[in-house]
Scaffold this motif. Structure first.
Motif, PDB file in Angstrom:
ATOM      1  N   ILE A 174       0.826  -1.222   0.000  1.00 24.64           N
ATOM      2  CA  ILE A 174       0.000   0.000   0.000  1.00 24.64           C
ATOM      3  C   ILE A 174       0.856   1.267   0.000  1.00 24.64           C
ATOM      4  CG2 ILE A 174      -2.107  -1.030   0.947  1.00 24.64           C
ATOM      5  CD1 ILE A 174      -1.377   0.146   3.666  1.00 24.64           C
ATOM      6  N   ARG A 226      -6.459  -1.766  -3.278  1.00 20.87           N
ATOM      7  CA  ARG A 226      -7.689  -1.253  -2.654  1.00 20.87           C
ATOM      8  C   ARG A 226      -7.343   0.004  -1.851  1.00 20.87           C
ATOM      9  NH1 ARG A 226     -10.420  -6.353   0.235  1.00 20.87           N
ATOM     10  NH2 ARG A 226      -8.319  -6.634   1.111  1.00 20.87           N
ATOM     11  N   TYR A 227      -6.165   0.564  -2.118  1.00 22.63           N
ATOM     12  CA  TYR A 227      -5.649   1.690  -1.339  1.00 22.63           C
ATOM     13  C   TYR A 227      -5.612   2.944  -2.197  1.00 22.63           C
ATOM     14  CZ  TYR A 227      -2.434   3.930   2.055  1.00 22.63           C
ATOM     15  OH  TYR A 227      -1.842   4.744   2.985  1.00 22.63           O
ATOM     16  N   GLU A 284      -7.032   5.635  -3.250  1.00 24.70           N
ATOM     17  CA  GLU A 284      -7.280   7.069  -3.040  1.00 24.70           C
ATOM     18  C   GLU A 284      -6.362   7.732  -2.026  1.00 24.70           C
ATOM     19  OE1 GLU A 284      -9.792   4.914  -3.346  1.00 24.70           O
ATOM     20  OE2 GLU A 284     -10.661   5.626  -5.216  1.00 24.70           O
ATOM     21  N   PHE A 285      -5.631   6.948  -1.282  1.00 26.73           N
ATOM     22  CA  PHE A 285      -4.813   7.563  -0.228  1.00 26.73           C
ATOM     23  C   PHE A 285      -3.397   7.866  -0.721  1.00 26.73           C
ATOM     24  CE2 PHE A 285      -7.780   4.757   2.173  1.00 26.73           C
ATOM     25  CZ  PHE A 285      -8.521   5.760   2.766  1.00 26.73           C
ATOM     26  N   ALA A 286      -2.840   8.922  -0.173  1.00 27.71           N
ATOM     27  CA  ALA A 286      -1.461   9.267  -0.513  1.00 27.71           C
ATOM     28  C   ALA A 286      -0.535   8.231   0.116  1.00 27.71           C
ATOM     29  CB  ALA A 286      -1.128  10.647   0.020  1.00 27.71           C
TER      30      ALA A 286
END
Lengths: 168, 427, 482
Positions: free
Chosen positions: C96, C126-127, C129-131
């Motif tokens: 991730i 599934r990660y 959208e996160f920075a």
């Protein structure tokens, strides 16, 4: 495993004289020198206010460790300050049980009334650093606030002005 | 006595008998109240005989796991070839739990006496009391009591030292605590070896919780049969236990009840129930690491190791967190996830990454940016974080998330549908 | 089944291993590689990556193969749905925050994260959208860069420095997902064996500055060799790209160097790629040296030897020459009053504290023991003095040899400096260096080890053993001719 690090000429060692004697009594409690690391760091922080890279190197030297090892330990424990903090270091519990009892309002009041403005920042007068911490272990006395070594219970936003006045 | 409140008639006051009584803090005051008689009695017995009494009493560890105390002591090597250590776990950090703090504040000598008895039983020459760094007041009180006890020669040849933590929840895990005493990062160790074989400094070690040890003197003076008789429900859970009640109740505090006591009576009779005009919504019965109970489950729950499991949670440390109908469960679960993300020691992959990822998803849902798939994702991550790591911190993060989604799915879905106001966060 | 062995099955295959064996090692015997990151046979077990989760019959939950000891009758299954799911989820967690910058990462192609994701991972995130976590690259030491964004916190590097090098200059700093591998600002990762952290790193987080962006792993040819940096005899692999040695890495040998080599040995390869090589045999024509073919050159040497038979011969040899060449450089003088000698460059000894009998040795030559066994002496000064009046002097691969002689000088070498005394030789024969030939060295403990050819020799250069073999044959001294 000692790796000696030269100190700058203006560096005043913490472990000298009386403090060195105090360290000797600490060492007697443990079968290894390494085990004295946490108490030694507590002494260093008490004497110097925070634990600089230089102090880590000095602690490493007196305990026969390496500076990197000491740094790994210092950064694990949240109560060792790796930066200078205000005269009053204030820890406010905002974990769930205190949270539902209004801890965030206490935090907000403290930030505003001490002039610290932001969590973790030090107020312009150098007197206050307010941080949010996880559970202080006094959930039935929400909101617990630790001002330096003073453990205050059941703090509400209404009590904040009094606290600020007392420690200013 | 549910200090700071007046004792409630339904309490069974053993450990808390002298809470609020300043004089009981002193050695003199403690002796006057019958203190150190148990120790004198224990020292006359063979270590194995002391262990047998504790075994017979049914006392189980009060730190969270509920492991039978006498059995734990009996794991120590029979033949003593190397130094033995006793560690006292006073690193009380489980959100919702504040009982050990009270024991140390009011009855420091109860802890010291229990410590001395346990050290005798396991033939340890050194005991370390590991007190969390934030407990400044209990530290001062225990330090003073220890000086008095040493002056009075209470411990004989046993040496008792205090060790101050420095801000790390995980140091309450037994092997992490040992690493912390050894001057290391508080990383839990892989087991085996178990502490009784290779614990502190690689030597045979027993570690007990403060409340467990505080109960030991009473067992010795009043007898195992008396302690065993303190039981309202399942015979596997005996004695009294302090329950720390916090959150949305009128009289939060510590209450001592007999094992098997109804949680409903604790919350309504003793703690006065939720604030006026509010109703109970949910309850975490054993510290933040255990699954959340609904109101129905809470009101039908009996407080002993088996009773709480029956309702789908665990007795844990006995930290009861109460939520009334004004509580935003999604926000509170995010706070708990954030707590675990903050406290993860960073060793195991699932925990290091999983606790942080879980927190991010929870924050996204709260910010109104949640996706319909997020709940399934949270449940799947939680599954992947359970039962696969060195210690149970990762499982502890998953427990409130899984039970929260299962039992309060509506609240989550409201956020996902954009129906809930975005709560104001300080940071 | 052997006595005292533990019998178990792994994925259905029965294996017998000594008591105390870890499941992950037993699995190797059954031909099963359990994916793992933190485990390394040369380091203490950490059990933190949780990648090697396997199912063990009767165990309530999955176990890590790296910290589980075998028991009699144990049934281990690595490929059950539960075990595979657990490992797949570890890969997901590891990825991730991973930058997925394989196209610019030196580790690509030999990355265990790539390998196991390819083997067991999933082709989705599934990660999204996160920075991702970001930390800048850090300069750890003379040859090591740390790229924290690629780090999977397996702690192999920390454990190597702490438990093997016994100089803990690396640490795990901070907690939770903020953790990274740290160093104290006043310290450097400059231990003489520090470079091993680069090999130990299963991903592209610890990089060698020397190898930085030099080659893609799949472009490399790999050749088993022996380090020439000292007399320890560490087993190495020479990585070549387009016939240029670009990297030296340790090759495991539990008896000699375990899994490690020192930095001196690691960097001791650039000379193998020297461009200023002697590429053709040279024979003296008055004041000049003229290039010629092997036939003429060898005939010339044979004639010299025949003419001087029965007189004095001195061989000044390099202790870095192969035992084969050294043996032939002696045999070719059968019938002469022969003296052979070598000199060894000395340096500082640098032990790897956590491993017994492993050090960068003061004696900086791979085959001094071999030369000694074959009858060469260390009395180089005396041999140099004897060379003055000798009828024939042979210098083998010692380009800086301060030789002076009134007799005939024959030089077998790789290079020839402008002012080198060997420039006065009557015949100069171009030979291959260690990377260009096959041979054996005998290390300080008397262990004879073979090295192989990693690249072709330049021009007409030939292995010294070939050249000397030709001469031995020309002199009728070969075994078959006796």
């Amino acid at each position: 495993m000692t790796q000696s690090v030269s100190h700058g000429e203006d560096y005043q060692p913490v472990f000298d004289g009386k403090i060195m004697d105090e360290l000797q009594t600490v060492l007697q409690r443990y079968p290894t020198k390494q085990a004295a690391l946490l108490p030694t760091l507590w002494i260093a922080q008490r004497e110097h206010g925070w634990i600089s890279d230089r102090i880590m190197a000095e602690v490493a030297e007196v305990l026969g460790l390496t500076p990197a090892y000491v740094k790994g330990v210092v950064t694990f424990y949240t109560m060792y300050h790796q930066h200078p903090v205000g005269k009053n270091f204030v820890q406010v519990c905002t974990t769930s049980p205190c949270n539902i009892c209004g801890a965030e309002a206490v935090m907000k009041a403290l930030l505003e009334q001490t002039g610290a403005q932001d969590a973790g920042a030090t107020s312009a007068d150098g007197k206050w650093t307010i941080v949010e911490v996880e559970c202080l272990g006094a959930c039935g006395f929400a909101t617990p606030v630790l001002v330096n070594d003073d453990f205050l219970e059941s703090v509400t936003p209404e009590k904040v002005p009094e606290i600020v006045k007392k420690y200013r | 006595m549910g200090y700071p409140h007046k004792p409630h008639p339904k309490e069974t006051v053993v450990l808390s008998q002298h809470f609020g009584d300043v004089e009981a803090r002193t050695h003199k005051g403690w002796v006057k109240r019958g203190g150190y008689e148990a120790l004198a009695q224990a020292l006359k017995l063979e270590p194995a005989a002391v262990t047998d009494v504790v075994k017979e009493s049914g006392l189980r560890g009060r730190g969270g796991a509920g492991f039978p105390t006498g059995l734990k002591w009996s794991f120590m090597p029979k033949e003593k070839k190397r130094p033995h250590y006793l560690c006292v776990n006073a690193d009380e950090s489980e959100p919702g739990t504040f009982k050990d703090r009270e024991i140390m504040r009011w009855t420091p000598h109860a802890l010291l006496e229990g410590t001395a008895i346990a050290a005798h039983a396991i033939r340890a020459e050194v005991a370390y009391i590991y007190i969390r760094g934030e407990f400044t007041e209990p530290w001062t009180i225990i330090e003073r009591a220890l000086a008095e006890a040493n002056a009075a020669g209470v411990f004989g040849t046993i040496k008792v030292y205090l060790h101050r933590g420095a801000g790390a929840y995980i140091c309450g895990e037994e092997t992490a605590l040992m690493n912390s005493i050894e001057g290391k990062r508080g990383n839990p160790r892989i087991k085996p070896p178990f502490p009784a074989a290779a614990g502190l400094f690689g030597m045979p070690t027993t570690i007990n919780n403060v409340e467990t040890l505080a109960a030991v003197p009473h067992i010795l003076t009043r007898g195992a049969a008396w302690y065993k008789g303190l039981c309202l429900s399942n015979p596997k859970s005996t004695g009294t236990k302090l329950f720390s009640v916090c959150g949305n109740v009128q009289r939060p505090g510590n209450y001592e009840v007999t094992m098997g006591f109804p949680l409903k009576d604790l919350l309504y009779d003793m703690c006065g129930g939720p604030p006026a005009g509010r109703t109970l919504k949910a309850c975490i019965p054993g510290g933040s690491s255990v699954p959340i109970l609904t109101r129905e489950e809470t009101e039908a729950c009996l407080l002993d190791y088996e009773g709480v499991v029956e309702k789908g949670s665990m007795l844990g440390s006995g930290g009861v967190i109460v939520f009334d109908d004004s509580a935003d469960m999604v926000y509170q679960i995010m706070r708990l996830a954030r707590f675990y993300a903050h406290e993860s020691c960073a060793q195991c992959t699932q925990c290091r990454e999983g606790t942080a990822w879980t927190t991010k998803i929870m924050e996204r849902i709260l910010a109104g940016q949640g996706k319909t798939k997020d709940l399934d994702l949270l449940l799947d991550l939680s599954e992947n974080m359970t039962g696969k790591t060195i210690c149970v911190l990762s499982d502890s993060c998953a427990a409130p998330v899984v039970s929260g989604i299962k039992k309060f799915r509506g609240e989550f879905e409201a956020y996902l549908a954009g129906k809930r106001p975005v709560p104001v966060m300080v940071s | 089944m052997a006595d005292g062995m533990i019998n178990l099955t792994i994925d259905g295959a029965p294996v017998s291993v000594p008591p105390g064996t870890l499941v992950i090692e037993a699995a190797k015997q059954a031909g099963v590689l359990v994916p793992h990151y933190c485990y390394h046979p040369g380091l203490p077990v950490a059990g933190v990556c949780r990648m090697c989760l396997v199912e063990v019959e009767k165990a309530p939950k999955l176990q890590i193969a790296c910290a589980t000891t075998v028991t009699e009758g144990m049934v281990v299954k690595t490929q059950t749905a539960q075990a595979k799911d657990a490992r797949q989820s570890v890969l997901e967690f590891l990825l991730i925050n991973h930058p997925l910058d394989c196209p610019i990462c030196d580790q690509a192609g030999e990355c265990e994260l790539q390998d196991f994701v390819f083997q067991e991972g999933q082709a989705r995130t599934r990660y999204a959208e996160f920075a991702k976590r970001f930390n800048p690259v850090e300069d750890f030491g003379p040859d090591v860069l740390y790229v924290p964004n690629r780090c999977i916190l397996c702690t192999r590097c920390v454990r190597f420095m702490e438990d093997v090098a016994k100089e803990p200059v690396l640490n795990v700093s901070e907690r939770g997902d903020r953790a990274f591998i740290g160093i104290h600002p006043e310290a450097r990762l400059d231990h003489p064996w520090a470079g091993n952290v680069v090999d130990l790193c299963p991903v592209g987080s610890l990089l060698s500055k020397d190898f930085l962006h030099k080659a893609r792993a799949w472009e490399l040819d790999k050749t088993a060799s022996i380090c020439t940096g000292c007399s320890q005899g560490c087993n190495i692999t020479l990585d070549t790209r387009d016939e240029v040695v670009v990297r030296v890495r340790p090759r495991p040998n539990l008896e000699v160097n375990r899994y490690f080599i020192c930095d001196h040995g690691r960097m001791h390869y650039k000379w193998m790629n020297r461009g200023d090589r002697i590429e053709a045999p040279l024979v003296r024509a008055g004041a000049e040296l003229k290039a010629t073919d092997w036939d003429e050159a060898l005939d010339r040497v044979a004639a010299i030897l025949r003419g001087a038979e029965g007189r004095t011969a001195v061989a000044l040899v390099s202790p870095g020459a192969s035992s084969e060449a050294l043996a032939l450089a002696k045999r070719v003088f059968t019938g002469f009053a022969w003296t052979g000698a070598f000199q060894v460059v000395m340096g500082e000894e640098a032990p790897l504290t956590g491993v017994p009998d492993l050090a960068l040795r003061a004696e900086r030559a791979p085959n001094a023991k071999g030369a000694e066994t074959l009858g060469y002496t260390r009395d180089y000064a005396q041999a140099l003095a004897a060379a003055k009046s000798a009828a024939v002097v042979l210098v083998l691969d010692d380009p800086d040899c301060a030789v002076e002689t009134n007799g005939t000088l024959i030089y077998l070498g790789t290079v020839l400096g402008v002012d080198a005394p060997c420039r006065r030789a009557d015949v100069i024969l171009p030979i291959a260096n260690v990377a260009e030939e096959e041979g054996t060295f005998t290390n300080r403990d008397g262990r004879t080890q073979r090295y192989y050819q990693a690249k072709p020799a330049p021009g007409m250069a030939q292995p010294a053993a070939w050249v000397l073999g030709q001469l031995v044959a020309a002199m009728g001294l070969a075994e078959a001719q006796r």
